[in-house]
Scaffold this active site. Sequence first.
Site, PDB file in Angstrom:
ATOM      1  N   SER A   1     -11.848  -3.743   3.244  1.00 24.78           N
ATOM      2  CA  SER A   1     -12.504  -4.776   2.561  1.00 24.78           C
ATOM      3  C   SER A   1     -13.633  -5.035   3.586  1.00 24.78           C
ATOM      4  O   SER A   1     -13.681  -5.102   4.544  1.00 24.78           O
ATOM      5  CB  SER A   1     -11.627  -5.531   2.573  1.00 24.78           C
ATOM      6  OG  SER A   1     -12.472  -6.581   2.112  1.00 24.78           O
TER       7      SER A   1
ATOM      8  N   TYR B   1      -6.635 -12.634   5.110  1.00 26.47           N
ATOM      9  CA  TYR B   1      -6.531 -10.946   5.449  1.00 26.47           C
ATOM     10  C   TYR B   1      -7.175 -10.225   5.928  1.00 26.47           C
ATOM     11  O   TYR B   1      -7.322  -9.165   5.919  1.00 26.47           O
ATOM     12  CB  TYR B   1      -7.066 -11.155   3.569  1.00 26.47           C
ATOM     13  CG  TYR B   1      -7.483 -10.049   2.371  1.00 26.47           C
ATOM     14  CD1 TYR B   1      -6.394  -9.127   2.352  1.00 26.47           C
ATOM     15  CD2 TYR B   1      -8.817  -9.710   2.727  1.00 26.47           C
ATOM     16  CE1 TYR B   1      -6.945  -8.117   2.074  1.00 26.47           C
ATOM     17  CE2 TYR B   1      -8.973  -8.874   1.926  1.00 26.47           C
ATOM     18  CZ  TYR B   1      -8.223  -7.560   1.484  1.00 26.47           C
ATOM     19  OH  TYR B   1      -8.093  -6.593   1.100  1.00 26.47           O
TER      20      TYR B   1
ATOM     21  N   LYS C   1      -7.590  -6.289   7.748  1.00 30.66           N
ATOM     22  CA  LYS C   1      -7.745  -5.165   7.761  1.00 30.66           C
ATOM     23  C   LYS C   1      -8.326  -4.316   9.195  1.00 30.66           C
ATOM     24  O   LYS C   1      -8.082  -3.941   9.330  1.00 30.66           O
ATOM     25  CB  LYS C   1      -8.813  -5.043   6.491  1.00 30.66           C
ATOM     26  CG  LYS C   1      -7.907  -5.309   5.570  1.00 30.66           C
ATOM     27  CD  LYS C   1      -7.424  -4.067   4.690  1.00 30.66           C
ATOM     28  CE  LYS C   1      -6.329  -4.436   2.726  1.00 30.66           C
ATOM     29  NZ  LYS C   1      -5.755  -3.380   2.914  1.00 30.66           N
TER      30      LYS C   1
HETATM   31  N1  UFG Z   1     -17.141 -17.558  -8.299  1.00 28.99           N
HETATM   32  C1  UFG Z   1     -16.534 -17.821  -9.126  1.00 28.99           C
HETATM   33  N2  UFG Z   1     -16.083 -18.069  -9.989  1.00 28.99           N
HETATM   34  C2  UFG Z   1     -15.452 -17.574 -10.679  1.00 28.99           C
HETATM   35  C3  UFG Z   1     -14.511 -16.413  -8.807  1.00 28.99           C
HETATM   36  C4  UFG Z   1     -15.436 -16.261  -8.947  1.00 28.99           C
HETATM   37  O1  UFG Z   1     -18.152 -18.769  -8.961  1.00 28.99           O
HETATM   38  O2  UFG Z   1     -14.057 -18.080 -11.026  1.00 28.99           O
HETATM   39  C5  UFG Z   1     -17.711 -16.414  -7.349  1.00 28.99           C
HETATM   40  C6  UFG Z   1     -16.623 -16.811  -6.022  1.00 28.99           C
HETATM   41  O3  UFG Z   1     -16.627 -18.104  -5.268  1.00 28.99           O
HETATM   42  C7  UFG Z   1     -18.348 -15.790  -5.591  1.00 28.99           C
HETATM   43  C8  UFG Z   1     -18.401 -14.658  -6.582  1.00 28.99           C
HETATM   44  O4  UFG Z   1     -17.814 -15.326  -7.776  1.00 28.99           O
HETATM   45  O5  UFG Z   1     -19.086 -16.676  -4.977  1.00 28.99           O
HETATM   46  C9  UFG Z   1     -17.401 -14.024  -6.273  1.00 28.99           C
HETATM   47  O6  UFG Z   1     -15.974 -14.054  -6.338  1.00 28.99           O
HETATM   48  P1  UFG Z   1     -14.558 -13.160  -6.598  1.00 28.99           P
HETATM   49  O7  UFG Z   1     -13.359 -13.410  -6.125  1.00 28.99           O
HETATM   50  O8  UFG Z   1     -14.868 -12.325  -7.537  1.00 28.99           O
HETATM   51  O9  UFG Z   1     -14.260 -12.013  -4.683  1.00 28.99           O
HETATM   52  P2  UFG Z   1     -15.173 -12.058  -3.340  1.00 28.99           P
HETATM   53  O10 UFG Z   1     -16.822 -11.979  -3.447  1.00 28.99           O
HETATM   54  O11 UFG Z   1     -14.492 -13.910  -3.561  1.00 28.99           O
HETATM   55  O12 UFG Z   1     -14.143 -11.206  -2.708  1.00 28.99           O
HETATM   56  C10 UFG Z   1     -14.215 -10.415  -3.254  1.00 28.99           C
HETATM   57  C11 UFG Z   1     -13.087  -9.332  -2.747  1.00 28.99           C
HETATM   58  C12 UFG Z   1     -12.489  -9.435  -1.228  1.00 28.99           C
HETATM   59  C13 UFG Z   1     -12.937  -9.473  -0.293  1.00 28.99           C
HETATM   60  C14 UFG Z   1     -13.790 -10.778  -0.062  1.00 28.99           C
HETATM   61  C15 UFG Z   1     -14.878 -10.712   1.287  1.00 28.99           C
HETATM   62  O13 UFG Z   1     -12.895  -9.050  -3.883  1.00 28.99           O
HETATM   63  O14 UFG Z   1     -11.408  -8.337  -1.526  1.00 28.99           O
HETATM   64  O15 UFG Z   1     -14.680 -10.522  -1.261  1.00 28.99           O
HETATM   65  O16 UFG Z   1     -15.543 -12.062   1.096  1.00 28.99           O
HETATM   66  F1  UFG Z   1     -12.017 -10.681   0.613  1.00 28.99           F
END
Ligand code: UFG
Length: 340
Positions: free
Chosen positions: A124, A148, A152
Amino acid sequence: MNILVTGGAGYIGSHTIISLIDNGFSVIVIDNFCSGHIEATDAVSKYENEKIKVYDGDFSDAGLLDDIIKRHNINGVIHFAAHSLVGESMDEPLKYYKNNVAKTILFLEFLKKSGINNFVFSSSAAVYGTSDKNPIDEASPLNPINAYGNTKLVVENILGSMDRAYGFKYISLRYFNAAGANKSGQIGEDHNPETHLIPRVLKSVATGENKAVVFGNDYPTDDGTAIRDYIHVDDLSYAHVLSLKFLIENEKSKSGAYNLGYEKGYSVMDVLGKIEEITGKKLKVEFTGRREGDPAILVASHEKIKKELGFEFKYNICDIISSAWNWHSNHPNGFSKAQA
Ligand code: UFG
């Protein structure tokens, strides 16, 4: 050729088994269905029954593994099975280290003892933590900011040591933001709880609520919302197949880690705009504070996988959202109560 896939009933796992079968491989899945969906492997079985065998159990269960290798000659392994909720990993770190690290060590020990090589690991972008430099290349510092990501990174380090000591060949694929759904429309993203941006918003549109919550609009970006590099799950899946082929076909292949992302960043507001365009629905957007542990910008450099493995990316953000919308609009409750 037979590929052993742990966690094959999960989101990326189930898409990858389709890609493996499409590319002439047979697949042996181990999944304990703690978060994967039996409906996902069933959908693949319906499509190509001869090429898939599913075992319900734990990937660290030596008895089950013994039984599997007696029945099947294994030519390569893709290891997806892991807990993957960043927030939960901070609240319950031992659950994450036990499953993602301790059990993986048992699994690797078994593979080594059995002489099974050619290992593709589901890693990841979380291994980088926050990065000052974007796009992030594979030589960037590895400083995970959550348990997490740490799990990894520990496994990546173990694989590096195994390569040096035993010549164990592996490829770690560092995913940025996996999203979208298979073109068949039969499988897609269904996590419980769902934490990811695109499925959360599309599920809300599918149920007529049309709501989006934005976590933070005070980031140092043009519109103040966080930027991510979204990659279509079918591109991601094919990267696993290509990595396996590379390991299997080149006896002297080098182990290594590769980023998977489009080298293009979209802010949360960009994504919401595309969702409105594709679904034709106006979203009710609510702004709340930042989500703990979220970096401002994460964009992949993808030169290495293009150059060394010859990988070509096929899709873009519009394909991601249209395919995800196709899945969520036909399955507003995910796999459990499909309304296709
Ligand atoms: N977000 C919102 N509203 C939501 C959900 C998410 O604004 O309802 C924002 C989050 O704060 C983030 C962006 O959208 O800024 C993307 O969020 P996601 O939850 O879709 O994905 P992440 O970037 O948090 O997660 C990804 C991978 C994980 C990994 C992580 C590392 O899915 O496996 O990046 O930072 F660990």
